[in-house]
Design a protein around this motif. Structure first.
Motif, short mmCIF file in Angstrom:
data_model
loop_
_atom_site.label_atom_id
_atom_site.label_comp_id
_atom_site.label_asym_id
_atom_site.label_seq_id
_atom_site.Cartn_x
_atom_site.Cartn_y
_atom_site.Cartn_z
N ILE A 100 1.66 83.20 91.19
CA ILE A 100 0.32 82.63 91.00
C ILE A 100 0.26 81.90 89.66
N ARG A 101 0.82 82.52 88.66
CA ARG A 101 0.78 81.94 87.31
C ARG A 101 1.77 80.79 87.16
N ASN A 102 3.04 81.01 87.51
CA ASN A 102 4.10 80.06 87.19
C ASN A 102 4.23 78.90 88.17
N GLU A 103 3.94 79.14 89.43
CA GLU A 103 4.12 78.08 90.42
C GLU A 103 2.81 77.37 90.77
N LEU A 104 1.74 78.13 90.92
CA LEU A 104 0.46 77.54 91.30
C LEU A 104 -0.42 77.21 90.10
N HIS A 105 -0.14 77.83 88.95
CA HIS A 105 -0.93 77.64 87.72
C HIS A 105 -2.39 78.03 87.92
N TRP A 106 -2.59 79.13 88.67
CA TRP A 106 -3.93 79.67 88.89
C TRP A 106 -4.18 80.79 87.90
N LEU A 107 -5.38 80.84 87.35
CA LEU A 107 -5.78 81.95 86.50
C LEU A 107 -6.19 83.14 87.36
N PRO A 108 -5.92 84.37 86.90
CA PRO A 108 -6.47 85.54 87.60
C PRO A 108 -8.00 85.45 87.62
N ILE A 109 -8.63 86.12 88.55
CA ILE A 109 -10.08 86.01 88.75
C ILE A 109 -10.87 86.27 87.46
N GLY A 110 -10.54 87.33 86.73
CA GLY A 110 -11.28 87.63 85.49
C GLY A 110 -11.20 86.50 84.48
N LYS A 111 -10.03 85.92 84.34
CA LYS A 111 -9.86 84.80 83.41
C LYS A 111 -10.51 83.53 83.96
N ARG A 112 -10.51 83.38 85.27
CA ARG A 112 -11.17 82.23 85.89
C ARG A 112 -12.68 82.29 85.63
N ILE A 113 -13.24 83.48 85.67
CA ILE A 113 -14.66 83.65 85.36
C ILE A 113 -14.92 83.26 83.91
N ARG A 114 -14.07 83.73 82.99
CA ARG A 114 -14.21 83.34 81.57
C ARG A 114 -14.10 81.83 81.41
#
Length: 124
Positions: A41-55
């Motif tokens: 999720i982090r290295n290939e898709l560059h998506w933030l985890p939900i908690g960080k996405r909320i921030r």
């Protein structure tokens, strides 16, 4: 870890959202069901985890308020009073926790988003 029935609805919803994000990543990347998907999720898709996405979203909304893109009371009519209180408390906390360099870049939206996402990734 608390059992689901003892957690607040917001925490349960956040866990559910993270599960959906994990499932979407598994589907997109073809990761087997029982393999870890966090690194992908982090290295290939560059998506933030939900908690960080909320921030990220809260900081972005605060940035919009500061530069005058939206009013500071935007969306209040559609929120319940406990959610308004939570948002009112979280805004300054999230904004003040950002490094000065990021807060000072708020006039340039692309630069602000890039620095903010990099900062949140580094915290993981």
């Amino acid at each position: 870890f608390s059992p689901p029935h003892s957690q607040s609805p917001e925490i349960r919803q956040s866990c559910n959202n993270q599960s959906v994000l994990n499932s979407a990543a598994r589907l997109i990347l073809g990761v087997p069901k029982f393999d870890s998907v966090s690194a992908a999720i982090r290295n290939e898709l560059h998506w933030l985890p939900i908690g960080k996405r909320i921030r990220f979203k809260i900081a972005l909304l605060v940035r919009h308020c500061i530069v005058g893109a939206v009013s500071s009371s935007s969306g209040r009519q559609s929120l319940g009073s406990s959610k308004i209180w939570a948002f009112t408390v979280s805004r300054p906390h999230v904004w003040n926790s950002l490094p000065t360099e990021i807060r000072q870049s708020c006039n340039n939206l692309l630069q602000f988003k890039s620095k903010l996402k990099t900062f949140l990734f580094q915290q993981s």
